[in-house]
Design a protein around this motif. Structure first.
Motif, mmCIF file in Angstrom:
data_model
loop_
_atom_site.group_PDB
_atom_site.id
_atom_site.type_symbol
_atom_site.label_atom_id
_atom_site.label_comp_id
_atom_site.label_asym_id
_atom_site.label_seq_id
_atom_site.Cartn_x
_atom_site.Cartn_y
_atom_site.Cartn_z
ATOM 1 N N GLU A 66 0.808 -1.211 0.000
ATOM 2 C CA GLU A 66 0.000 0.000 0.000
ATOM 3 C C GLU A 66 0.849 1.272 0.000
ATOM 4 O O GLU A 66 0.378 2.349 -0.386
ATOM 5 C CB GLU A 66 -0.941 0.018 1.209
ATOM 6 N N SER A 69 1.356 4.036 -2.835
ATOM 7 C CA SER A 69 0.407 5.127 -3.092
ATOM 8 C C SER A 69 0.839 6.436 -2.438
ATOM 9 O O SER A 69 0.183 7.472 -2.625
ATOM 10 C CB SER A 69 -0.992 4.744 -2.590
ATOM 11 N N SER A 139 2.377 -7.517 1.834
ATOM 12 C CA SER A 139 1.133 -7.410 2.605
ATOM 13 C C SER A 139 0.671 -8.822 2.935
ATOM 14 O O SER A 139 0.995 -9.774 2.216
ATOM 15 C CB SER A 139 0.046 -6.661 1.828
ATOM 16 N N ASN A 196 -2.542 -5.177 7.728
ATOM 17 C CA ASN A 196 -2.282 -6.139 6.658
ATOM 18 C C ASN A 196 -0.890 -6.770 6.772
ATOM 19 O O ASN A 196 -0.214 -7.030 5.792
ATOM 20 C CB ASN A 196 -2.427 -5.449 5.284
#
Length: 245
Positions: A66, A69, A139, A196
């Protein structure tokens, strides 16, 4: 603090979500990358501290899937920092008999980062002390998805009987299968999430949360978390009376 630790009850696998670098930097009117650079001391302290007390496996959540991003400048800076840090820390790993291994889809990391990781893995491969796993482009859901995909391939190729699938078999397919389940998970900066991270391995982990921001985390903070872990009763579904029988 270290002398208060019960050497007969050391968590075999410690996992850390290193959180708070950005807030630490913001408090000082600096960029987030300033916080990341100043977090290296915490990484070194915790790694050495775990090795000193006899932890077998340490997993550090360094970069999640993630995190791509985030602003490009921060991501690029993190990748550059990763390259330089691995180079600098290999002597520390060798001195402490620590073996390095990456965890995650490192094929998407910059080529130089991949090369330095591989160099670190090779140079520490003969160390037989603690294993340090760096979770990079990782993750928990990705890891489980990869494992399921591989099982399906093996079923299709008649390498695996679907009737033989159980928890023990799934463990063998999980990417981090050489490590025991996490016994102690530490997260800094006051957040109370697992984000996660090692979803399969955290099933029975003791969770420890601290308000301290990661760049300020030191060996004594680690030792405090281990002492807290040792005060907990780990029942694994049983009742207290069964543990004393």
């Amino acid at each position: 603090m270290k002398e208060q630790i019960d050497s007969t009850n050391i968590p075999k696998h410690v996992a850390v979500i290193m959180d708070g670098n950005g807030r630490w930097a913001k408090q000082r009117g600096a960029t987030r990358l300033f916080g990341h650079r100043n977090a290296i001391k915490a990484v070194r302290d915790v790694t050495e501290g775990c090795a000193e007390i006899g932890v077998q496996h340490l997993t550090l959540y360094a970069f999640s899937t993630e995190n791509w991003s985030r602003p490009k400048m921060e991501v690029d800076g993190l990748m550059t920092l990763l390259v330089s840090t691995i180079k600098k820390e290999i002597p520390t790993l060798l001195k402490n008999n620590i073996r390095l291994q990456p965890l995650g889809d490192i094929s998407h990391l910059p080529k130089e980062a991949q090369a330095n990781l591989q160099q670190g893995v090779e140079e520490t491969s003969k160390n037989d002390g603690m294993i340090l796993s760096l979770a990079l482009n990782y993750s928990g859901r990705w890891e489980i998805g990869e494992s399921v995909g591989q099982m399906l391939k093996d079923i299709k190729n008649n390498k695996l009987d679907i009737d033989n699938i159980d928890n023990q078999l799934i463990n063998k397919y999980i990417c981090d299968h050489i490590a025991p389940d996490v016994e102690l998970m530490i997260r800094t900066s006051g957040e109370h999430r697992i984000s996660n991270f090692l979803l399969w391995q955290l099933a029975y982990a003791e969770l420890y949360f601290t308000d301290k921001l990661w760049p300020d985390f030191r060996k004594n903070d680690l030792f405090e978390a281990v002492i807290d872990f040792q005060k907990r009763e780990r029942r694994y579904g049983k009742i207290s009376e069964q543990l004393t029988q």
